[in-house]
Design an enzyme around this catalytic site. Structure first.
Site, PDB file in Angstrom:
ATOM      1  N   SER A   1       4.362  17.998 -62.817  1.00 52.79           N
ATOM      2  CA  SER A   1       4.074  17.909 -64.241  1.00 52.79           C
ATOM      3  C   SER A   1       5.147  17.098 -64.962  1.00 52.79           C
ATOM      4  CB  SER A   1       3.917  19.315 -64.823  1.00 52.79           C
ATOM      5  OG  SER A   1       3.338  19.267 -66.110  1.00 52.79           O
TER       6      SER A   1
ATOM      7  N   GLU B   1      -8.216  17.483 -64.657  1.00 50.70           N
ATOM      8  CA  GLU B   1      -7.124  17.740 -65.598  1.00 50.70           C
ATOM      9  C   GLU B   1      -6.944  16.606 -66.604  1.00 50.70           C
ATOM     10  OE1 GLU B   1      -2.986  17.323 -64.261  1.00 50.70           O
ATOM     11  OE2 GLU B   1      -3.792  17.324 -62.208  1.00 50.70           O
TER      12      GLU B   1
ATOM     13  N   HIS C   1      -4.560  21.079 -63.032  1.00 55.26           N
ATOM     14  CA  HIS C   1      -3.169  20.671 -63.149  1.00 55.26           C
ATOM     15  C   HIS C   1      -2.279  21.397 -62.140  1.00 55.26           C
ATOM     16  CE1 HIS C   1       0.247  18.941 -65.168  1.00 55.26           C
ATOM     17  NE2 HIS C   1       0.771  20.118 -65.456  1.00 55.26           N
TER      18      HIS C   1
END
Length: 316
Positions: A149, A242, A272
């Site tokens: 991320s 995502e 995600h």
């Protein structure tokens, strides 16, 4: 099609998503830290944690009890959390899992968080952590970067800065759902709003303001706007559903255009950072990234891809 367990988990995540709109940064930090502590507790018979003191941030080595001799390879791990959450306890979770899976040491970096510490604090800390490894005698060709991320985007910001400052590049890098475009220019920021079971576009917009308002197009914040030539070989994972789907696709495209070897793995129907969730797809992804890192660091003979995938299937 996702596995049955992934489909069930995806539904559970979707049902819980409305609550995330009301989650404060402090609550998110507490939740992530608790998740990391649980994972680290499960791994206590396989991994030991050794804290390293820095002036501005915390870090530790997650050391495998079955370290592959001569134990001179290391993974630098940068956690996710939108630059606003994810402290050392959280980083120990997946960092420990990586150590157990690869049988390498993993250097978990709990860089400073926004809004208390704005850009470039996180990048400065990541750079200090990498310099620390080099100063400790780890050779760049024996270092891999792994991030998820925001941490996945941060590792490419770090690579660009290393190139600009003349530091040697690590051997390879792995990114899971990297956040690489804080301008939200990708179509998936709109097309996947209803498909994404976890991420909220408005929350991401707040994280941008908290961390790097006014710097969104700078390569040290949004690495897709940087020159990717000369960067190390990359393996990227992303879920097709995502919001950050196009961040990963654009990154892979820019790396390829810069002459960098890159493989983009798209989890069909997944979300995600799906490799972190323990589904069959997650286990296969972790096995694949581990085999990739070991092969790039010259340790591919320790376990074949088939053996790792078989082990992953046995635990499905």
């Amino acid at each position: 099609m996702p596995s049955l367990s992934a489909q069930i988990l995806k539904l559970q995540l979707r049902l819980a998503k409305p609550l995330a709109r009301f989650t404060t940064i402090e609550a998110a930090r507490i939740a992530q830290d608790q998740l990391g502590r649980v994972t680290a507790g499960i791994l206590k018979t396989k991994v030991t944690y050794e804290d390293v003191a820095f002036e501005n941030f915390q870090a530790c080595f997650a050391v495998s009890h079955e370290c592959i001799a001569p134990c001179d390879r290391v993974i630098l791990y940068l956690h996710g959390g939108g630059y606003t959450a994810g402290q050392l306890d959280y980083a120990k979770g997946f960092g420990g899992l990586l150590a157990a899976e690869t049988r390498l040491s993993v250097f978990c970096v709990a860089y400073r968080l926004a809004p208390e510490n704005k850009y470039p604090a996180a990048l400065d800390d990541a750079m200090e952590a990498y310099r620390y490894l080099l100063n400790q005698g780890f050779q760049a060709q024996n270092i891999a970067f792994v991030g998820e991320s925001a941490g996945g985007g941060l590792e490419y910001c770090l690579l660009l800065r290393c190139k600009d400052e003349g530091l040697p590049m690590p051997k390879c890098t792995v990114a899971m759902s990297p956040w690489t475009d804080l301008t939200f220019s990708g179509a998936s920021y709109f097309n996947n709003v209803l498909r994404d079971p976890t991420l909220i576009r408005e929350s991401l917009a707040y994280y941008v303001l908290a961390y790097a308002a006014g710097h969104e197009r700078e390569p040290y914040v949004s690495p897709v706007f940087g020159d990717m030539s000369g960067l190390p070989k990359s393996l990227i994972f992303v879920g097709s559903d995502e919001i950050l789907f196009d961040d990963a696709k654009t990154l892979a495209k820019k790396l390829n255009a810069g002459g960098v070897s890159v493989e983009l793995v798209i989890g069909s129907g997944l979300w995600h950072v799906y490799p972190l969730y323990g589904t069959p797809e997650s286990k296969r992804a972790v096995a694949q990234m581990s085999e990739f890192v070991l092969a790039e660091l010259g340790l591919s003979g320790t376990a074949s891809a088939e053996e790792r995938n078989a082990a992953a299937r046995e635990t499905d």
